[in-house]
Design an enzyme around this catalytic site. Structure first.
Site, PDB file in Angstrom:
ATOM      1  CB  CYS A 148      -0.904  -0.009   1.235  1.00 41.72           C
ATOM      2  SG  CYS A 148      -1.884   1.507   1.432  1.00 41.72           S
TER       3      CYS A 148
ATOM      4  CB  CYS B 195      -4.849   2.334   5.489  1.00 39.57           C
ATOM      5  SG  CYS B 195      -4.419   2.301   3.736  1.00 39.57           S
TER       6      CYS B 195
ATOM      7  CG  ASP C 257      21.081  -2.197 -15.504  1.00 41.11           C
ATOM      8  OD1 ASP C 257      21.239  -3.335 -15.983  1.00 41.11           O
ATOM      9  OD2 ASP C 257      20.852  -2.000 -14.297  1.00 41.11           O
TER      10      ASP C 257
ATOM     11  CB  CYS D   3      -4.674  -1.210   1.734  1.00 39.69           C
ATOM     12  SG  CYS D   3      -3.710  -1.253   3.261  1.00 39.69           S
TER      13      CYS D   3
ATOM     14  CB  CYS E 277      -0.688   1.957   5.773  1.00 39.99           C
ATOM     15  SG  CYS E 277      -1.434   0.465   5.075  1.00 39.99           S
TER      16      CYS E 277
END
Length: 470
Positions: free
Chosen positions: A214, A239, A368, A236, A217
């Site tokens: 999340c 929260c 990369d 989530c 949170c």
């Protein structure tokens, strides 16, 4: 000051003409680069000349397609539009877009500026042009050596957004938690778009996900349905952060039965049938973003749908060619999520095919190339009887060949040819009637140039196949 501006403008226009005459480059960035060296604030002269304002599209994947779809819809509705159509989305490319339609006195005549803006360039561009609307597609890992970690990229975009005026409108992808959270972080008026979560469109859980936790949170997100990567129906458990209900949603999605994608677009009690002549859920997301932005700008839904239903990808982003009796499809790939979606598209249909993959590691591609190990090449083995040869080319052809070997592809099927011409000739000389070519950013243009000289470009086909996810 005016002399410096005019000098920059004229020299940039000369550079644009010379680029076309010599055939070196596309003239989409160099003129802007030259103009900025002479007149660093050149965009200041254009910022107030867009009659109805600027709309910016940013995010990782789908910027070019969404931008072109939106520009096409606006033009279909009768508006004049500035658009960096070829995907040159840094400051230099945006400057070039204005110079291209500017008179020799610096005047432009347009209603809207529809600008695709690179995530890293977004904070710089908005210093000169304040958008009335910002559309955000998604956030995935992309060129870590240039952008840094994904959280850093997102925080820069959010920080820049907070500097805009309070009446700025956002168009956000509700299915991406990294995008959906931005509404709460900025407080701007937001319109959400998304795909109705359903089991039949659920993607592979093995695809790399960028958002496992999340954003508020840090609790692990739970999903009722994955669509692809971190996109889906998330929540989530701690929260309560959850997927916002989209204002505009695609339902009854059809995308695996043919090399097109169709859906019913719904807003309230109204609905419209969308039939895109390109493949992939990622293109449905692009169309949803463009449709949503168009509606917020006041366009009639029927006009937008008509424009989207005849959309053709921009040159270099997806091309279909005919070589003798063979079909050749060229698509851009640039990060794990986009590559995964392109590979998923290869599995549609039953034709045997050869696959050419061109990997470069120039600055525009990302130095990369370890991201290749996050691409799910293993899914090709699910239909391994359809893939006869894998031809690796480009600066990092050997790296690509090693990745395919570790994915389980037989070494006997893999060949390395660093020279583009020889690699393309080898691909075209095979027995398969379909050749798919996937290339990174700086590889896609030379491959496209060679192909266009050897084969016939297909301007329109109801069987477009793959489309770029950029």
């Amino acid at each position: 000051m005016i002399f410096r501006f005019l000098l920059a403008l004229w020299l940039a226009k000369i550079a644009m003409v010379m680029s076309k005459l010599t055939g070196k480059g596309r003239g989409s960035s160099l003129p802007g680069m030259l103009a900025l060296r002479i007149c660093p604030d050149i965009l200041k002269h254009y910022s107030s000349q867009t009659g109805r304002g600027a709309i910016m599209i940013t995010g990782t994947n789908g910027k070019t397609t969404t931008s072109n779809m939106l520009a096409g819809a606006l033009e279909h509705a009768g508006y004049k539009v500035i658009n960096n159509r070829e995907g040159a989305n840094l400051l230099t490319g945006i400057v070039t877009s204005f110079i291209k339609i500017s008179s020799f006195t610096g005047k432009v005549s347009c209603d809207y500026a529809v600008l695709e803006v690179d995530e890293a360039a977004f904070p710089v561009v908005i210093k000169w042009i304040q958008p009335r609307m910002v559309t955000i597609t998604n956030f995935f890992r992309d060129q870590l050596d240039r952008y840094g970690e994904l959280d850093t990229t997102i925080s820069k975009v959010v920080g820049a957004l907070k500097k805009l005026s309070a009446d700025t409108q956002l168009v956000l992808n509700s299915d991406d938690p990294l995008v959906a959270k931005i509404a709460a972080e900025t407080g701007y008026q937001t319109t959400y778009y998304g795909i109705r979560p359903a089991a039949e469109i659920s993607g592979r859980a093995s695809y790399s996900r960028e958002a496992k936790f999340c954003p508020f949170c840090s609790e692990a997100l739970t999903y009722a349905v994955y669509i692809y990567s971190q996109l889906g129906d998330y929540k989530c458990p701690n929260c309560g952060f959850t997927r916002p209900v989209p204002d505009i949603e695609a339902a009854s999605v059809r995308h695996r039965q043919a090399k097109t994608v169709g859906a019913v677009i719904r807003s309230g009690s109204s609905e419209w049938r969308l039939e895109l002549p390109v493949q992939g859920l990622y293109n449905l997301y692009n169309a949803l973003a463009a449709f949503t932005a168009s509606i917020k700008l006041g366009l009639k839904p029927e006009v937008v749908i008509a424009s989207l239903n005849r959309y053709l990808p921009v040159t270099g982003r997806m091309e279909t060619f005919k070589y003798k009796n063979k079909k050749v499809i060229l698509a851009l790939v640039k990060n794990p999520t986009g590559f995964n979606q392109a590979l998923d598209g290869l599995l549609v249909g039953d034709e045997e095919q050869d696959l050419l993959i061109a990997i470069n590691d120039n600055d525009a591609d990302g130095r990369d190339v370890s991201w290749l190990w996050d691409v799910d090449f293993e899914i090709l083995l699910e239909r391994q009887e359809r893939f006869k040869r894998f031809i690796c080319t480009g600066q990092r052809a050997e790296d690509m060949a090693v990745r395919l070997k570790y994915a389980g592809v037989s070494v006997a099927q893999i060949s390395i040819e660093k020279d583009y011409n020889l690699a393309i000739q080898a691909a075209l000389s095979g027995e398969c009637q379909v050749i798919s070519m996937l290339a990174t950013y700086t590889a896609v243009w030379p491959v496209e140039k060679i192909l266009s000289g050897m084969s016939e470009r297909v301007k329109f086909s109801e069987d477009h196949g793959m489309s770029s996810v950029s």
